[in-house]
Design an enzyme around this catalytic site. Sequence first.
Site, PDB file in Angstrom:
ATOM      1  N   ALA A  66      52.083  39.696  29.628  1.00 48.79           N
ATOM      2  CA  ALA A  66      52.274  38.060  30.284  1.00 48.79           C
ATOM      3  C   ALA A  66      53.068  37.000  29.294  1.00 48.79           C
ATOM      4  O   ALA A  66      53.735  36.539  29.576  1.00 48.79           O
ATOM      5  CB  ALA A  66      51.523  38.038  31.081  1.00 48.79           C
ATOM      6  N   ILE A  77      56.548  42.548  35.673  1.00 47.49           N
ATOM      7  CA  ILE A  77      56.491  42.685  36.623  1.00 47.49           C
ATOM      8  C   ILE A  77      58.315  41.775  36.855  1.00 47.49           C
ATOM      9  O   ILE A  77      58.721  41.668  37.591  1.00 47.49           O
ATOM     10  CB  ILE A  77      55.764  42.848  38.267  1.00 47.49           C
ATOM     11  N   HIS A  92      53.806  48.169  35.306  1.00 39.23           N
ATOM     12  CA  HIS A  92      52.563  47.369  36.301  1.00 39.23           C
ATOM     13  C   HIS A  92      53.967  47.671  37.878  1.00 39.23           C
ATOM     14  O   HIS A  92      53.594  46.509  38.548  1.00 39.23           O
ATOM     15  CB  HIS A  92      51.946  46.837  36.259  1.00 39.23           C
ATOM     16  N   CYS A 128      58.177  47.428  53.857  1.00 42.36           N
ATOM     17  CA  CYS A 128      57.607  47.000  54.617  1.00 42.36           C
ATOM     18  C   CYS A 128      56.749  48.156  54.517  1.00 42.36           C
ATOM     19  O   CYS A 128      56.810  49.074  54.261  1.00 42.36           O
ATOM     20  CB  CYS A 128      58.329  46.951  55.710  1.00 42.36           C
ATOM     21  N   CYS A 182      60.432  43.990  62.046  1.00 41.36           N
ATOM     22  CA  CYS A 182      59.821  44.725  62.860  1.00 41.36           C
ATOM     23  C   CYS A 182      58.051  44.717  62.841  1.00 41.36           C
ATOM     24  O   CYS A 182      57.618  45.140  64.039  1.00 41.36           O
ATOM     25  CB  CYS A 182      60.218  46.524  61.789  1.00 41.36           C
ATOM     26  N   SER A 204      46.667  41.253  25.814  1.00 43.04           N
ATOM     27  CA  SER A 204      44.980  41.068  25.843  1.00 43.04           C
ATOM     28  C   SER A 204      44.684  42.477  26.140  1.00 43.04           C
ATOM     29  O   SER A 204      43.455  42.747  24.858  1.00 43.04           O
ATOM     30  CB  SER A 204      44.255  39.625  26.265  1.00 43.04           C
ATOM     31  N   ASP A 222      52.282  32.090  18.007  1.00 43.62           N
ATOM     32  CA  ASP A 222      53.118  31.701  18.757  1.00 43.62           C
ATOM     33  C   ASP A 222      54.403  32.441  19.303  1.00 43.62           C
ATOM     34  O   ASP A 222      55.214  32.520  17.563  1.00 43.62           O
ATOM     35  CB  ASP A 222      53.867  30.449  19.532  1.00 43.62           C
TER      36      ASP A 222
HETATM   37  P1  OAD Z   1      46.801  38.402  29.305  1.00 41.54           P
HETATM   38  O1  OAD Z   1      46.896  36.913  30.297  1.00 41.54           O
HETATM   39  O2  OAD Z   1      45.535  39.562  30.140  1.00 41.54           O
HETATM   40  O3  OAD Z   1      47.043  37.928  28.130  1.00 41.54           O
HETATM   41  C1  OAD Z   1      48.570  37.644  27.592  1.00 41.54           C
HETATM   42  C2  OAD Z   1      47.905  37.331  26.706  1.00 41.54           C
HETATM   43  O4  OAD Z   1      49.532  36.626  25.822  1.00 41.54           O
HETATM   44  C3  OAD Z   1      46.122  36.193  26.328  1.00 41.54           C
HETATM   45  O5  OAD Z   1      46.251  36.826  24.775  1.00 41.54           O
HETATM   46  C4  OAD Z   1      47.440  34.706  25.239  1.00 41.54           C
HETATM   47  O6  OAD Z   1      46.863  34.532  24.150  1.00 41.54           O
HETATM   48  C5  OAD Z   1      48.869  36.155  24.784  1.00 41.54           C
HETATM   49  N1  OAD Z   1      49.721  34.499  25.317  1.00 41.54           N
HETATM   50  C6  OAD Z   1      49.733  33.559  25.727  1.00 41.54           C
HETATM   51  N2  OAD Z   1      51.063  32.927  25.503  1.00 41.54           N
HETATM   52  C7  OAD Z   1      51.828  32.999  24.115  1.00 41.54           C
HETATM   53  C8  OAD Z   1      52.068  32.764  23.474  1.00 41.54           C
HETATM   54  N3  OAD Z   1      53.494  31.811  23.867  1.00 41.54           N
HETATM   55  N4  OAD Z   1      52.587  33.276  22.145  1.00 41.54           N
HETATM   56  C9  OAD Z   1      51.660  34.286  21.981  1.00 41.54           C
HETATM   57  N5  OAD Z   1      50.474  35.039  22.826  1.00 41.54           N
HETATM   58  C10 OAD Z   1      50.438  34.000  23.654  1.00 41.54           C
HETATM   59  O7  OAD Z   1      47.845  38.839  29.846  1.00 41.54           O
HETATM   60  P2  OAD Z   1      48.043  41.381  29.791  1.00 41.54           P
HETATM   61  O8  OAD Z   1      47.887  41.272  28.574  1.00 41.54           O
HETATM   62  O9  OAD Z   1      49.864  41.130  30.227  1.00 41.54           O
HETATM   63  O10 OAD Z   1      47.875  43.592  35.395  1.00 41.54           O
HETATM   64  O11 OAD Z   1      47.280  41.549  31.342  1.00 41.54           O
HETATM   65  C11 OAD Z   1      47.586  42.349  31.722  1.00 41.54           C
HETATM   66  C12 OAD Z   1      47.672  43.301  33.018  1.00 41.54           C
HETATM   67  O12 OAD Z   1      46.141  42.364  34.193  1.00 41.54           O
HETATM   68  C13 OAD Z   1      48.281  42.044  33.634  1.00 41.54           C
HETATM   69  O13 OAD Z   1      49.189  43.122  33.899  1.00 41.54           O
HETATM   70  C14 OAD Z   1      48.300  42.486  35.477  1.00 41.54           C
HETATM   71  C15 OAD Z   1      46.947  41.602  34.555  1.00 41.54           C
HETATM   72  O14 OAD Z   1      45.684  41.999  35.900  1.00 41.54           O
HETATM   73  C16 OAD Z   1      48.494  44.204  36.860  1.00 41.54           C
HETATM   74  O15 OAD Z   1      49.141  42.984  37.877  1.00 41.54           O
HETATM   75  C17 OAD Z   1      47.696  45.266  37.327  1.00 41.54           C
END
Ligand code: OAD
Length: 252
Positions: free
Chosen positions: A26, A104, A120, A128, A155, A194, A235
């Site tokens: 994310a 996504i 994901h 639907c 529907c 993360s 960043d």
């Molecule tokens: P997280 O929100 O857990 O982690 C995002 C990471 O990106 C964090 O460690 C932030 O510090 C880092 N971050 C944010 N902005 C940044 C930037 N500009 N530069 C550098 N780092 C930055 O998100 P994910 O690891 O993607 O699943 O989460 C994994 C899954 O958990 C998602 O796909 C979702 C969620 O539940 C489902 O929905 C199935």
Amino acid sequence: MDFDKLIEKFCEMLKTSKFVVALTGAGVSVPSGIPDFRSPNGLYAKYGQDIFEIDEFYKNPDRFYNFAKEGLIPMLSAQPNVVHHMLAKLEKAGMLKGVITQNIDGLHQKAGSKNVAEIHGSVRIWNCLKCTKRYEILDDGQREFLLSTNFRCSCGGLVKPNITFFGEMLPMGEFAKAQKWAESSDLFITLGTSLVVYPAAQLPIYALRNRAKLVIVNKGETPLDRYATFKFDIDLTEFSNKILETLNTFLN
Ligand code: OAD
């Protein structure tokens, strides 16, 4: 070692590796205005950890749909940022095999990446649950229709996005492709994740078992930091601009 030296070394690794794979999370879409999940101002702080629990969805779909109006529908009009563009350019130059994404939002494809494994699912497809009608890459008309009917199909059935909720299976084909890439890689890079959600967080481990080098780019710690050859705790916009600047002559 200072930042510029580390970037140079990393770019050397990119040039000399044979099978480079990226895993994004994310954080990569934060510069496009899409909040991440676990940061203090992320989606979970605002909507609760259980917003993507499948049981919660069936118990109270309107709670999910209220979130979707603010948290999912705007993803459809978001634009890729320099991180997505940097990865698309690396792929075009033959320096990156593919991107495995937990996101996504479809922004890697919008930026021009061709080899993308969406493990994901995708917010561009909704189904639907009653008549199985598929709403694909929602255009303005479909979007308006779903918003005005509160995500009910013509529907009357509930329309659910084709994304993986907690408690559901991952899309098997996409995950199998991702696993194969991870196991074939000699350089595995994670960006803006993360690394706490499995099985996605298992992918760098498959790569490490195959003796790949691991590079982690993320603001904040991850559980796999100690296995990384390089960790860039910066960043992603700054990181990506620096990569584009350093590899300038290779990428155009
Ligand atoms: P997280 O929100 O857990 O982690 C995002 C990471 O990106 C964090 O460690 C932030 O510090 C880092 N971050 C944010 N902005 C940044 C930037 N500009 N530069 C550098 N780092 C930055 O998100 P994910 O690891 O993607 O699943 O989460 C994994 C899954 O958990 C998602 O796909 C979702 C969620 O539940 C489902 O929905 C199935």
